[in-house]
Design an enzyme around this catalytic site. Structure first.
Site, PDB file in Angstrom:
ATOM      1  N   ASP A   8      74.193  68.500  65.257  1.00  0.00           N
ATOM      2  CA  ASP A   8      75.396  68.068  64.550  1.00  0.00           C
ATOM      3  C   ASP A   8      75.208  66.572  64.311  1.00  0.00           C
ATOM      4  O   ASP A   8      75.371  65.762  65.210  1.00  0.00           O
ATOM      5  CB  ASP A   8      76.624  68.349  65.435  1.00  0.00           C
ATOM      6  CG  ASP A   8      77.918  67.789  64.847  1.00  0.00           C
ATOM      7  OD1 ASP A   8      77.877  67.220  63.745  1.00  0.00           O
ATOM      8  OD2 ASP A   8      78.963  67.927  65.504  1.00  0.00           O
ATOM      9  N   LYS A  70      76.071  58.022  57.650  1.00  0.00           N
ATOM     10  CA  LYS A  70      76.291  59.319  57.001  1.00  0.00           C
ATOM     11  C   LYS A  70      77.153  59.168  55.744  1.00  0.00           C
ATOM     12  O   LYS A  70      76.993  59.919  54.784  1.00  0.00           O
ATOM     13  CB  LYS A  70      76.967  60.254  57.996  1.00  0.00           C
ATOM     14  CG  LYS A  70      77.113  61.683  57.527  1.00  0.00           C
ATOM     15  CD  LYS A  70      77.585  62.528  58.670  1.00  0.00           C
ATOM     16  CE  LYS A  70      78.008  63.894  58.238  1.00  0.00           C
ATOM     17  NZ  LYS A  70      78.438  64.694  59.399  1.00  0.00           N
ATOM     18  N   GLU A 147      79.139  72.269  58.443  1.00  0.00           N
ATOM     19  CA  GLU A 147      79.716  72.093  59.777  1.00  0.00           C
ATOM     20  C   GLU A 147      80.755  73.173  60.122  1.00  0.00           C
ATOM     21  O   GLU A 147      80.717  73.737  61.223  1.00  0.00           O
ATOM     22  CB  GLU A 147      80.322  70.687  59.904  1.00  0.00           C
ATOM     23  CG  GLU A 147      79.240  69.620  59.998  1.00  0.00           C
ATOM     24  CD  GLU A 147      79.709  68.236  59.604  1.00  0.00           C
ATOM     25  OE1 GLU A 147      80.920  68.033  59.452  1.00  0.00           O
ATOM     26  OE2 GLU A 147      78.845  67.349  59.449  1.00  0.00           O
ATOM     27  N   ASP A 169      88.488  70.375  60.207  1.00  0.00           N
ATOM     28  CA  ASP A 169      87.516  69.500  60.887  1.00  0.00           C
ATOM     29  C   ASP A 169      87.780  68.038  60.530  1.00  0.00           C
ATOM     30  O   ASP A 169      87.467  67.599  59.426  1.00  0.00           O
ATOM     31  CB  ASP A 169      86.102  69.923  60.461  1.00  0.00           C
ATOM     32  CG  ASP A 169      85.018  69.056  61.083  1.00  0.00           C
ATOM     33  OD1 ASP A 169      85.341  68.035  61.720  1.00  0.00           O
ATOM     34  OD2 ASP A 169      83.829  69.403  60.924  1.00  0.00           O
TER      35      ASP A 169
END
Ligand code: AMP
Length: 589
Positions: A8, A70, A147, A169
């Protein structure tokens, strides 16, 4: 066959899981923690730091520390440090290399295969950039997976019943909502929506801004002028935010934060949960639209949801949980760990890809994973119109062809502009690639037939090809996505990474030998003292000469500039002293 790790790769934190003895476990890093900060830094002497060590020194080394890379994946962002330019892929690769190394240390075996997760909202370029980062880090990326799909997989393992599930999320930097159908042996993503720029970092910032404002009012000092001070403020803000997830008030204390007129100023504030919730109200509200969009795209009402899964550390905030309850009318599920489930899901998928029986769901049939593309894909046609080839939320893998023709008479080549987005006009969508189809036979407008094929693999990576149906020749096409790294750049980055790995190994080796040498010197010194006058004079002289030589080498050594020869020299001197002092150390002379 080596183990496949599930990674992850988060905006703020990353974690790794692996299936062992039939069940996914979390892989601790070198400091025993299950999460590693996604932070890379270069120390003043050029040493590369990754994870906790990088995060800890961020305060004093702000401009040489890279966080939240990211957010930059798939963009042309870069940073120049000590004359070297780093792209998002290379920085991400450094994080991945560290995770790989930690997993290898923990498992005691080399690791090469990995499944990496990305936000469902990532586009093709961002996915490709993530895959490239894996390649640079020396990983064979078996799959790039969404994810929320990871979370559903980890959930699906425990509860095999058929149902539609919402995965909400909220991580450090991104927000994703997915509607997932968990069926017998099939987990299908029905729809995804989200916000690439919403996460826990924004909540921290709200508290940090509040702290700056309060401080200005109370102490008449502007903290925002100093980057290093702001880093401490932000860290304290995050800490307070986390505390407020379980306590009603948070006490924020930063002693000796700044100096003014030679006097230190301390920060000492109390923030209540109610105050905090007021500060972040609009951020929490921003999650509503993607939730509604995802439900609408999946064609279901909230009442049809079997469950709501909370993923990401930020869903620990009571105000967020309250919002989810309000939006869905459901009590969110508490059975999964919001920090770990994405990685464990990726590890489960990795193990499935190796053909392990464990990953069968329900009736024992093999688990089939169906993802969707997040945005529609089209090409630009006459009048600047975006003509769709693949609709948003199509299940992957997907392949679709459409025949096009020329707009002008005797046109010998056409430019095909590949677009991503939902808008009807080409200019309002994002160009993700362009290619030119050459050598079309001379013909009046509308006669040539050009078949364009979009082919998206299970990782969501797009390939475009074109064929002239008149000549039946497949044309060679070049897609130039400006944001992507070229193959040559990737190769270069892989070489750099290998070079770094070599350098890192040498440094580790040097540190070990240096430690041993110092230890030996200490022991020799003590033994010499203990032996006193009894020691043989000649032998004593030799031991002293060897000790001085070893000490000299040790003193002048700089780990960041170490060479192989120096390590060898040190080792030789150490052996020399071990030999001359052998009997002394063993209690005789
Ligand atoms: P993730 O990207 O899933 O690792 O989420 C990281 C984000 O979750 C960061 O912004 C953290 O500050 C936040 N977070 C972690 N634990 C908590 C907590 N107990 N309460 C509020 N936010 C948290």
């Amino acid at each position: 066959m080596g183990k496949v790790i599930g990674i992850d790769l988060g905006t703020t934190n990353s974690c790794v899981s692996v299936v062992e003895n039939g069940a996914p476990i979390m892989v601790p890093n070198g400091t025993g923690k299950m999460t590693t900060p996604s932070v890379v830094a270069f120390s003043k002497n050029g040493e590369r730091l990754v994870g906790e060590t990088a995060r800890r020194q961020a305060v004093t080394n702000t401009d040489r520390t890279i966080s939240s890379v990211k957010r930059q994946m798939g963009t042309d962002w870069s940073v120049r440090i000590d004359g070297t330019e780093y792209k998002p892929q290379t920085v991400s690769a450094m994080i991945l290399m560290q995770l790989k190394k930690d997993a290898e240390n923990y498992l005691g075996e080399p690791v090469t295969d990995a499944v990496i997760t990305v936000p469902a909202y990532f586009n093709d370029i961002q996915r490709q950039a993530t895959k490239d980062a894996g390649r640079i880090a020396g990983l064979n990326v078996l799959r790039i997976v969404n994810e929320p799909t990871g979370a559903a997989l980890s959930y699906g393992l425990n509860h095999g019943e058929n149902q539609k599930v919402m995965v909400y999320d909220l991580g450090g930097g991104t927000f994703d909502v997915s509607i997932i159908e968990i069926g017998e042996g099939v987990i299908e993503v029905l729809a995804t929506s989200g916000d690439n720029h919403l996460g826990g970092d924004d909540f921290d910032e709200r508290i940090a801004n509040w702290m700056v404002k309060q401080f200005k009012e109370e102490q008449h000092y502007d903290l925002s002028r100093d980057l290093a001070v702001m880093q401490r403020v932000r860290e304290a803000a995050e800490q307070a935010k986390k505390e407020l997830s379980s306590a009603e008030t948070a006490h924020i204390v930063l002693p000796y934060l700044v100096q003014t007129k030679g006097e230190p100023l301390h920060l000492d504030m109390t923030l209540s949960r109610t105050q905090f919730e007021e500060l972040v109200k609009d951020l929490v509200e921003r999650t509503a639209v993607p939730v509604q969009n995802a439900l609408a795209d999946a064609g279901i009402a909230a009442s049809e949801l079997g469950r709501v899964l909370l993923v990401g550390g930020s869903t620990r905030m009571p105000v967020v949980q309250k919002k989810v309850r309000e939006l869905t009318g459901k009590e969110p599920s508490r059975n999964i760990n919001p920090d770990e489930c994405v990685a464990t899901g990726a590890a489960i998928l990795g193990s499935t890809l190796q053909g392990n029986a464990l990953m069968t769901v329900g009736n024992g049939s093999n688990l089939l994973l169906l993802d969707v593309i997040p945005l529609s894909l089209s090409i630009e046609t006459v009048g600047g119109v975006a003509t769709r080839l693949i609709e948003r939320n199509s299940t992957l893998p997907v392949k679709y062809s459409k025949v096009f023709t020329t707009a002008a008479p005797y046109q010998r080549d056409v430019e095909i502009n590949v677009l991503q987005g939902e808008r009807p006009m080409a200019r309002d969508n994002k160009t993700i690639g362009k290619f030119r189809l050459k050598g079309i036979r001379k013909a009046p407008a509308g006669v040539p037939q050009i078949e364009v094929t979009f082919d998206i693999d299970t990782n969501g990576i797009l390939k475009v090809s074109a064929k002239d149906l008149d000549t039946l020749k497949e044309q060679s096409i070049t897609i130039t996505a400006g944001d992507r790294m070229s193959d040559a750049e990737i190769e270069q980055a892989i070489r750099d990474a290998r070079q770094y790995a070599g350098q890192d190994n040498l440094r580790t080796e040097a540190l070990e030998v240096m430690g041993d040498a110092q230890h030996l010197l200490n022991r020799v010194q003590q033994a010499l003292k203990a032996a006193g006058k009894q020691a043989d004079k000649a032998k004593k002289k030799q031991i002293k000469t060897d000790s001085v030589q070893l000490q000299k080498l040790l003193t002048k050594m700089r780990v960041d500039k170490i060479t192989k020869e120096e390590v060898e020299d040190l080792r030789r001197c150490k052996t020399q002293l071990e030999m001359s002092a052998g009997s002394l150390l063993n209690g005789g002379m």
